[in-house]
Motif scaffolding. Structure first.
Motif, PDB file in Angstrom:
ATOM      1  N   UNK A 141      -3.399   2.003  -9.670  1.00  0.00           N
ATOM      2  CA  UNK A 141      -3.409   3.328  -9.063  1.00  0.00           C
ATOM      3  C   UNK A 141      -2.570   3.370  -7.797  1.00  0.00           C
ATOM      4  N   UNK A 142      -2.002   4.521  -7.514  1.00  0.00           N
ATOM      5  CA  UNK A 142      -1.251   4.718  -6.269  1.00  0.00           C
ATOM      6  C   UNK A 142      -2.074   5.648  -5.387  1.00  0.00           C
ATOM      7  N   UNK A 143      -2.654   5.095  -4.330  1.00  0.00           N
ATOM      8  CA  UNK A 143      -3.557   5.854  -3.473  1.00  0.00           C
ATOM      9  C   UNK A 143      -2.866   6.127  -2.138  1.00  0.00           C
ATOM     10  N   UNK A 144      -2.898   7.388  -1.741  1.00  0.00           N
ATOM     11  CA  UNK A 144      -2.206   7.805  -0.508  1.00  0.00           C
ATOM     12  C   UNK A 144      -2.454   6.831   0.635  1.00  0.00           C
ATOM     13  N   UNK A 146      -0.417   6.562   4.363  1.00  0.00           N
ATOM     14  CA  UNK A 146       0.731   6.771   5.228  1.00  0.00           C
ATOM     15  C   UNK A 146       0.797   5.613   6.199  1.00  0.00           C
ATOM     16  N   UNK A 148       5.877   7.369   4.443  1.00  0.00           N
ATOM     17  CA  UNK A 148       4.834   7.816   3.530  1.00  0.00           C
ATOM     18  C   UNK A 148       4.848   6.938   2.291  1.00  0.00           C
ATOM     19  N   UNK A 171       1.939   4.619  -0.492  1.00  0.00           N
ATOM     20  CA  UNK A 171       0.634   4.372  -1.101  1.00  0.00           C
ATOM     21  C   UNK A 171       0.159   2.939  -0.825  1.00  0.00           C
ATOM     22  N   UNK A 179      -0.821  12.735  -2.965  1.00  0.00           N
ATOM     23  CA  UNK A 179      -2.139  12.451  -2.397  1.00  0.00           C
ATOM     24  C   UNK A 179      -3.205  13.390  -2.950  1.00  0.00           C
ATOM     25  N   UNK A 200      -5.906  14.627  -1.776  1.00  0.00           N
ATOM     26  CA  UNK A 200      -6.409  15.727  -0.952  1.00  0.00           C
ATOM     27  C   UNK A 200      -5.444  16.912  -0.905  1.00  0.00           C
ATOM     28  N   UNK A 201      -4.194  16.721  -1.350  1.00  0.00           N
ATOM     29  CA  UNK A 201      -3.216  17.796  -1.224  1.00  0.00           C
ATOM     30  C   UNK A 201      -2.992  18.580  -2.519  1.00  0.00           C
ATOM     31  N   UNK A 207       2.388  16.896   4.886  1.00  0.00           N
ATOM     32  CA  UNK A 207       3.328  15.861   5.330  1.00  0.00           C
ATOM     33  C   UNK A 207       4.360  15.716   4.229  1.00  0.00           C
ATOM     34  N   UNK A 253      -7.206  11.367  -8.274  1.00  0.00           N
ATOM     35  CA  UNK A 253      -6.628  10.019  -8.328  1.00  0.00           C
ATOM     36  C   UNK A 253      -6.336   9.572  -9.749  1.00  0.00           C
TER      37      UNK A 253
END
Lengths: 295, 683
Positions: A116-119, A121, A132, A134, B14, B16-17, B138, B251
């Motif tokens: 998985x690619x999880x945010x 920053x 930015x 993951x 992301x 949340x966005x 962002x 996700x």
């Protein structure tokens, strides 16, 4: 290139990654020979991320995070560990596929695992850098930090570099199913002299933790910080960004040690971070200046 | 009628966005369609971690030419107005406009013709504009390009009426533009190659076959249903959490809930620690046993089934949790070797705020304050209050709180319990940050109340003293929350706390009143009633203040109250009107009317009733019998009604009689206003 077999031990993990990224057109560089908190501090990333010239490199970098020391008693935390870093500038449009190829090379099969690619920053207050990207998760574990650099040394980048950072110990523990880092096979278990990660580094963790938390001479470190800061500023003035940057790295490490010793208060902490950032910014600006002249 | 299908495929967005971005895309495209005069039946926005999609139904295939008339400024108007008109109408000069007499003068008119044509020609521009103005929280650039987006864009699908729209998005720099097409991609790992689609139904069904559920609501349902089923099988209860569910659904494109087990070695670590690790760090759902305690099972939502049925994925997640919890357990074991009391010196090294000193200094202020407050909290043992206050911040220097800052207080409570400190002390340490929000539990034990009030009062008074007062948009130290917390603790526990004793600044006291008003309004109390009572000022006891508000609201709801309010209004209006005419009048009519000048029996009745109220008021107010006060007021109603029927106030020929009557009316106003400002009551 013939498909190498899957890595069986810590050093083969490094060799496999080097081999893979060399195949992606990366220079294979060696570690920077100074104490630093992350592979990002290597000039091959910090400075090369700036300017209009393409760049591709990969290397192992030993990292020192004094306050993460646990006297060798915690199975996952180390004050000295290794990162493997690949930097591709400009980031190719298939960079994620290339990254996933590296997972395949080290034996992580996405048919079996949950990738998985999880945010996440990324920001380095001391380097004045941000990007930015993951955290890459494999079955819930962070195995890679992936960042598109936007700014370094307070300067907006010309070409965006994709930075891929693997935490090698954590990845190896996962691959080789070890509950503690110290049980990792450093070389193959069927080697003539089989050695574990603990054989190589346990005593180092114990002694360095004691140094970091108890014995580091804080007066000396404050002096080192001030000296390095002064030297860095002087060298920037002489338009010698590379030696200046080394002094910036020194100051940063002295700060990390002081922080681990708990002698820097919250407010002071901020001002030290700012002082290092000022040095990093000055070095980056000076570096760009010399590059423009060279071009 | 035709359908527009638009999809932006990118690297992972992301969680949340996603929802916000797909809504924004819908809004921007719809606005663009409306501005272009394109009507449509409906629009629907969808999002997954890798894509924003939009489908608009019922668009016309083509638009007709539309001509629109715009009226401009008057002929001969200033040049600025003329230029504005020309620009707005898209004209080069007045030659293209025409003069017309409207009957109210000559005005400039412009006839703007909007060319019609195939809708497909208008759409690319609308989509391009919507994309460029989409507000990401962002954004970034990538490669050698200059375009800003949340993460690198990979491809764009744009179909109208089954055909690809002609268009592209420029990425800037030396990068090739992304050309609109009819292709998308499925799941990153469960699908190979590109997928060609013709319309939305085709898109959704082909994506489903390629392991992508394009609708977040559907993904959430799959997660919830699957998780509930797994939990039922394991005889545990799923701890649902909407925020977590939203995030997890953002996700994954192909949600697969799986059940994992927490290693027994960690079950003695405080459950809050396990929950934070699972929820915040790992995005797992916790589960509970039948008796409501944390169960040793958790639900993880994977993005794929796994070739081995998920065994590897579950095993991996259990290992990660073990690693995280082993750090927590390390702190749990290490921290308890040092008593909280012995940690106090370390607080001298922790700065609270550059201008307000260290945490150690803050703790001594809180302790002093807490003991003083405790005198007003029935049942609060001063010794326990002081002990709890001194220890309440000690956990800030433990390893566990260093690792899990959100557990401050809670961890201190556990450590206090493990030291066998009195339970009241431990609970106060755990409760003293509460309530942290409108839905958070309010402390109700005496020791907890004293320490929680002291913690918040110190923050308010201290930040006030250095000029760090909250403004409309800025409240970095959460002082609103602190004041609201005090209001709630005081009100919910009926604590008789004279705020004036602790709060010297008038504007800080007013800040409390404002918070109280907000809170009362939410509870349905009439804001005008609160205003009327607050307008009297000097009331720093919130409980007494609320009793006044309540009594007044009840009274105003009664027949007597309503009529009296009318009487008050008439009295006040007459006095106010006369005061307007004669600036000196206010001074002349202050005080009690002259009994000798009371001619008519009706005015004597009012004067007597007023005297009666005055007599009843003082003892009732002293006894805080506000219903009694209102009952006394009720006695005024009859005489006042009759007075207005029978008595003329402004008698023309007898000035002293007029003045005395105005005095009487003024006294009605003054007497009633001494309890609440009735002029603030909205009839």
């Amino acid at each position: 290139m013939s498909a190498p077999s899957k890595p069986q031990c810590f050093q083969e993990l490094i060799l496999t990654l080097q081999d893979y990224w060399a195949g992606q057109g990366c220079l294979i560089l060696q570690p920077f020979d100074m104490e630093m908190g992350a592979g990002t501090f290597h000039t091959a990333t910090t400075l090369r991320a700036l300017g209009p010239k393409p760049w591709r490199a990969a290397y192992v970098q030993p990292c020192r995070r004094p306050s993460d020391g646990r006297y060798g008693e915690n199975p996952n935390r180390l004050q000295h560990y290794y990162q493997f870093q690949a930097i591709l500038k400009p980031s190719p449009s298939d960079i994620l596929e290339r990254y996933l190829g590296s997972l395949d090379a080290i034996g992580i099969d996405p048919g079996l695992h949950d990738i998985r690619f999880v945010e996440d920053d990324w920001e380095s207050p001391t380097l004045g850098a941000w990007g930015l990207g993951w955290e890459v998760w494999c079955d819930g574990m962070e195995i890679t930090q992936f960042t598109y650099f936007q700014q370094v040394g307070g300067i907006e980048v010309d070409l965006v570099a994709g930075e891929i950072t693997y935490g090698l110990e954590r990845l190896a523990m996962y691959l080789f199913d070890k509950k503690t880092v110290y049980d990792l096979p450093f070389n193959r278990v069927d080697s003539e002299v089989p050695l574990t990660y603990g054989d190589v580094f346990l005593q180092n963790e114990q002694e360095q933790s004691a140094y970091n938390f108890e014995h580091a001479d804080t007066d000396m470190l404050f002096r080192h910080f001030a000296d390095a800061e002064k030297e860095c500023t002087g060298l920037v003035g002489k338009k010698l960004p590379l030696p200046a940057y080394e002094q910036c790295i020194k100051a940063s490490h002295a700060f990390n040690l002081l922080d681990a010793r708990g002698v820097i208060s919250v407010t002071e902490r901020q001002s030290y971070i700012l002082r290092v950032r000022e040095l990093a910014k000055a070095c980056c600006e000076a570096w760009l200046g010399t590059r423009k002249k060279a071009a | 009628m035709a359908e527009l299908l638009f999809e932006l495929l990118s690297e992972e967005i992301p969680a949340r966005m996603q929802a916000r971005a797909s809504d924004d895309l819908k809004r921007l495209v719809c606005d663009g369609l409306k501005a272009a005069g394109l009507a449509f039946a409906g629009a629907r926005a969808l999002a997954t971690p890798r894509r924003l999609a939009l489908v608009v139904d019922g668009l016309p295939i083509a638009r007709e030419d539309v001509s629109e008339e715009k009226r401009g400024p008057r002929v001969g108007a200033p040049d600025q107005a003329i230029q504005g008109f020309l620009k707005g109408a898209g004209l080069a000069s007045l030659d293209q406009a025409e003069k017309r007499d409207t009957g109210k003068g000559e005005f400039w008119f412009a006839v703007v013709t909007r060319k019609g044509g195939p809708t497909a020609d208008a759409l690319p521009g609308i989509l391009d504009a919507a994309m460029k103005s989409l507000p990401w929280p962002k954004s970034m650039k990538w490669g050698s390009g200059t375009m800003q987006w949340v993460r690198p864009l990979q491809s764009i699908l744009a179909l109208f009426d089954g055909k690809v729209l002609v268009g592209e998005i420029a990425l800037g720099g030396t990068m090739k533009p992304i050309v609109f097409g009819d292709l998308t991609r499925g799941h990153r790992f469960r699908s190979k190659g590109e997928i060609r689609v013709t319309d939305f139904d085709d898109y959704a069904s082909k994506l489903k076959a390629a392991h992508v559920i394009v609708d977040a609501a559907e993904r959430k349902k799959i997660i919830l249903d699957g998780a509930e089923k797994l939990c039922a099988g394991a005889q545990v209860a799923l701890q649902t959490d909407d925020g977590l569910l939203d995030e997890v659904a953002g996700l994954v494109e192909w949600p697969v809930p799986m059940l994992g087990t927490i290693d027994a070695a960690f079950m003695d670590v405080p459950p809050e620690v396990l929950i934070v690790s699972m929820k915040t760090h790992q995005r797992y759902f916790a589960t509970a046993t039948k008796d409501g305690r944390l169960a040793n099972r958790f639900v993880v939502v994977a993005n794929t089934e796994g070739r081995d049925g998920g065994a590897t994925i579950v095993d991996g997640n259990e290992r990660v949790l073990r690693a995280r919890l082993s750090d927590a357990k390390f702190f749990w074991d290490q921290d308890r070797k040092v008593r909280l009391e012995d940690r106090l010196p370390a607080l001298k090294d922790v700065v609270f705020h550059a201008m307000l000193g260290t945490q150690a200094e803050r703790v001594s202020r809180i302790a002093r304050l807490a003991v003083e407050i405790a005198g007003h909290v029935p049942g609060a043992d001063l010794g326990l209050v002081e002990q709890a206050a001194l220890l309440c911040k000690a956990d800030l220097v433990t390893g566990m709180v260093g690792e899990f800052p959100e557990l401050q207080g809670i961890i201190g409570r556990y450590y206090a319990l493990s030291e066998d400190l009195p339970v009241a002390v431990a609970d106060a340490i755990g409760d003293h940050y509460s309530p942290a929000g409108p839905n958070d539990r309010c402390p109700d034990a005496p020791v907890s109340i004293a320490v929680a009030l002291a913690d918040k009062l110190d923050a308010l008074v201290s930040f006030w003293s250095i000029g760090e007062k909250p403004t409309g948009s800025r409240d970095p130290f959460a002082l609103r929350r602190a004041a609201l917390g005090i209001v709630r603790i005081v009100v919910e526990n009926k604590i008789r706390l004279p705020l004036r004793k602790f709060v010297k600044a008038d504007d800080l006291l007013a800040f409390f009143a404002e918070r109280l008003k907000v809170q009362m309004r939410e509870k349905g109390v009439r804001h005008d009633v609160v205003d009327a009572v607050l307008a009297r000022g000097h009331e720093d006891d919130l409980i007494r203040l609320l009793a006044r508000v309540e009594a007044l609201q009840v009274f105003l709801g009664s027949e007597a109250g309503k009529n009296l309010l009318t009487g008050y209004g008439r009295a006040a209006n007459i006095v106010r009107a006369e005061e307007k005419k004669d600036k000196a009048l206010a001074a002349k009519i202050a005080g009690v009317p002259d009994a000798a000048l009371l001619e008519q029996v009706e005015e004597k009745e009012v004067a007597m009733a007023l005297a009666g109220v005055e007599r009843a008021l003082a003892p009732a107010l002293a006894a805080e019998d506000f219903s009694g006060v209102m009952a006394a007021f009720a006695g005024l109603r009859g005489p006042i009604d009759v007075f207005f029927d029978k008595v003329t106030v402004n008698v023309a020929d007898k000035p002293e009689l007029r003045l005395n009557r105005l005095k009487l009316l003024n006294q009605i106003r003054a007497t009633m206003d001494s309890v609440a400002d009735f002029s603030k009551i909205e009839g």
